[in-house]
Write a protein that holds these residues in place. Structure first.
Motif, mmCIF file in Angstrom:
data_model
loop_
_atom_site.group_PDB
_atom_site.id
_atom_site.type_symbol
_atom_site.label_atom_id
_atom_site.label_comp_id
_atom_site.label_asym_id
_atom_site.label_seq_id
_atom_site.Cartn_x
_atom_site.Cartn_y
_atom_site.Cartn_z
ATOM 1 N N LEU A 124 0.803 -1.223 0.000
ATOM 2 C CA LEU A 124 0.000 0.000 0.000
ATOM 3 C C LEU A 124 0.840 1.279 0.000
ATOM 4 N N GLN A 125 2.104 1.173 -0.350
ATOM 5 C CA GLN A 125 2.965 2.359 -0.403
ATOM 6 C C GLN A 125 2.361 3.409 -1.331
ATOM 7 N N GLY A 126 2.205 4.632 -0.813
ATOM 8 C CA GLY A 126 1.653 5.708 -1.619
ATOM 9 C C GLY A 126 0.140 5.756 -1.641
ATOM 10 N N VAL A 127 -0.499 4.764 -1.032
ATOM 11 C CA VAL A 127 -1.966 4.689 -1.014
ATOM 12 C C VAL A 127 -2.515 4.667 0.415
ATOM 13 N N GLY A 128 -1.877 3.894 1.280
ATOM 14 C CA GLY A 128 -2.334 3.799 2.657
ATOM 15 C C GLY A 128 -2.348 5.155 3.354
ATOM 16 N N GLY A 129 -3.501 5.515 3.906
ATOM 17 C CA GLY A 129 -3.630 6.787 4.618
ATOM 18 C C GLY A 129 -3.942 7.978 3.725
ATOM 19 N N VAL A 130 -3.984 7.772 2.407
ATOM 20 C CA VAL A 130 -4.304 8.853 1.471
ATOM 21 C C VAL A 130 -5.803 8.784 1.170
ATOM 22 N N ARG A 131 -6.554 9.719 1.706
ATOM 23 C CA ARG A 131 -8.021 9.648 1.624
ATOM 24 C C ARG A 131 -8.538 9.566 0.195
ATOM 25 N N SER A 132 -7.965 10.340 -0.699
ATOM 26 C CA SER A 132 -8.466 10.390 -2.079
ATOM 27 C C SER A 132 -8.228 9.099 -2.859
ATOM 28 N N LEU A 133 -7.342 8.258 -2.361
ATOM 29 C CA LEU A 133 -7.024 7.012 -3.055
ATOM 30 C C LEU A 133 -7.663 5.798 -2.413
ATOM 31 N N ASN A 134 -8.489 6.062 -1.380
ATOM 32 C CA ASN A 134 -9.163 4.967 -0.693
ATOM 33 C C ASN A 134 -10.670 5.159 -0.719
ATOM 34 N N GLN A 135 -11.372 4.052 -0.600
ATOM 35 C CA GLN A 135 -12.824 4.100 -0.531
ATOM 36 C C GLN A 135 -13.250 4.684 0.816
ATOM 37 N N LYS A 136 -14.549 4.822 1.031
ATOM 38 C CA LYS A 136 -15.052 5.464 2.235
ATOM 39 C C LYS A 136 -14.622 4.770 3.517
ATOM 40 N N ASP A 137 -14.331 3.465 3.430
ATOM 41 C CA ASP A 137 -13.906 2.751 4.634
ATOM 42 C C ASP A 137 -12.478 3.086 5.035
ATOM 43 N N GLY A 138 -11.746 3.778 4.160
ATOM 44 C CA GLY A 138 -10.373 4.163 4.474
ATOM 45 C C GLY A 138 -9.389 3.012 4.441
ATOM 46 N N ILE A 139 -9.833 1.855 3.980
ATOM 47 C CA ILE A 139 -8.991 0.660 3.979
ATOM 48 C C ILE A 139 -8.722 0.154 2.567
ATOM 49 N N HIS A 140 -9.776 0.086 1.776
ATOM 50 C CA HIS A 140 -9.659 -0.488 0.434
ATOM 51 C C HIS A 140 -9.430 0.603 -0.611
ATOM 52 N N PRO A 141 -8.482 0.391 -1.501
ATOM 53 C CA PRO A 141 -8.157 1.413 -2.506
ATOM 54 C C PRO A 141 -9.244 1.610 -3.552
ATOM 55 N N THR A 142 -9.303 2.798 -4.092
ATOM 56 C CA THR A 142 -10.152 3.083 -5.234
ATOM 57 C C THR A 142 -9.476 2.508 -6.477
ATOM 58 N N ALA A 143 -10.108 2.675 -7.626
ATOM 59 C CA ALA A 143 -9.490 2.207 -8.864
ATOM 60 C C ALA A 143 -8.153 2.904 -9.098
ATOM 61 N N ALA A 144 -8.099 4.200 -8.780
ATOM 62 C CA ALA A 144 -6.842 4.941 -8.926
ATOM 63 C C ALA A 144 -5.791 4.409 -7.960
ATOM 64 N N GLY A 145 -6.215 4.088 -6.751
ATOM 65 C CA GLY A 145 -5.295 3.525 -5.765
ATOM 66 C C GLY A 145 -4.790 2.160 -6.192
ATOM 67 N N ALA A 146 -5.675 1.357 -6.782
ATOM 68 C CA ALA A 146 -5.291 0.015 -7.228
ATOM 69 C C ALA A 146 -4.209 0.079 -8.300
ATOM 70 N N LYS A 147 -4.239 1.118 -9.126
ATOM 71 C CA LYS A 147 -3.205 1.283 -10.142
ATOM 72 C C LYS A 147 -1.840 1.507 -9.500
ATOM 73 N N ILE A 148 -1.831 2.221 -8.386
ATOM 74 C CA ILE A 148 -0.570 2.453 -7.672
ATOM 75 C C ILE A 148 -0.078 1.159 -7.053
ATOM 76 N N LEU A 149 -1.012 0.359 -6.506
ATOM 77 C CA LEU A 149 -0.644 -0.940 -5.946
ATOM 78 C C LEU A 149 0.005 -1.803 -7.031
ATOM 79 N N ALA A 150 -0.596 -1.789 -8.218
ATOM 80 C CA ALA A 150 -0.049 -2.578 -9.326
ATOM 81 C C ALA A 150 1.359 -2.107 -9.680
ATOM 82 N N ASN A 151 1.567 -0.787 -9.653
ATOM 83 C CA ASN A 151 2.902 -0.246 -9.929
ATOM 84 C C ASN A 151 3.902 -0.697 -8.881
#
Length: 225
Positions: free
Chosen positions: A188-215
């Motif tokens: 979750l580097q670059g995604v964890g704790g970043v509100r705009s990259l996570n869903q409302k639960d603050g745990i699971h990434p959005t589609a944009a966040g998932a792209k960072i996970l893939a990177n």
């Protein structure tokens, strides 16, 4: 590329539960022809074995989950691999230990392990999680001794206590070193704790966040492939 994604997504649907923390017995399945198709569609198979992060929990389309994004990168690099999404929402290390033999009935050339986050959030002793993950790794090594192994590291929030946070974080590189696994230090580097990259639960990434996970995974795993 589209055929590969369809195949991987089809298999994912047989093992993914669209919910967090619940795994009703009615979702249990047995291997089908889909498994055989996935195994023969490409020269080599990559199994990404994990929880809701891998399954793509909360995303509008399973193809937005990081394993599918990773598949696109693999295809663009013209590498002969098909990703099998072995994500199951709510999965713990104990649950993964219980289903690993079933999912290993299909041939695996690369094994990517993404489990432990739910253990950490529940405060399960790190020693117990480590033991379960080692059992999973041992099963893969026994059945597919030539498979390449990749570990995706995770971390837990600071409110779990300094000692627990430290032990949990260090568990992943420890297991990776012990088992000669390639390590992605923190999925979750670059995604964890970043509100705009996570869903409302603050745990699971959005589609944009998932792209960072893939990177994050690709930067390490492309050397393995």
């Amino acid at each position: 590329m589209l055929n590969k994604l369809k195949i991987a997504s089809a298999l994912a649907l047989t093992i993914t539960i669209a919910g967090c923390g619940s795994k009703p017995a009615s979702t249990e399945t047995t291997p089908t022809d889909t498994t055989k198709i996935a195994a023969s569609a490409s020269t080599k198979n990559i199994l990404v074995f994990g929880d809701s992060l891998t399954a793509g929990y909360g995303l509008d389309d399973p193809s937005e989950a990081y394993p599918s994004v990773l598949q696109t990168k693999i295809d663009l690099a013209k590498l002969p691999y098909t990703i099998i999404n072995g994500g199951l929402s709510g999965e713990t290390s104990a649950g993964g230990k219980g289903r690993i033999d079933w999912i290993l009935k299909q041939h695996i050339d690369v094994f990517v392990l993404e489990l432990g986050a739910n253990d950490g959030l529940r405060g399960i002793p790190v020693t117990e999680t480590e033991k379960n993950l080692q059992t999973i790794i041992d099963r893969v090594k026994t059945i597919y001794p030539k498979a390449k192994l990749v570990m995706l590291g995770m971390q837990v929030p600071p409110n779990m206590g300094a000692t627990y946070v430290k032990d949990f974080k260090e568990m992943f590189p420890k297991l990776a070193t012990k088992n000669n696994m390639t390590l992605v230090p923190f999925l979750l580097q670059g995604v964890g704790g970043v509100r705009s990259l996570n869903q409302k639960d603050g745990i699971h990434p959005t589609a944009a966040g998932a792209k960072i996970l893939a990177n994050n995974v690709w930067e390490v795993m492309k050397g393995v492939l």
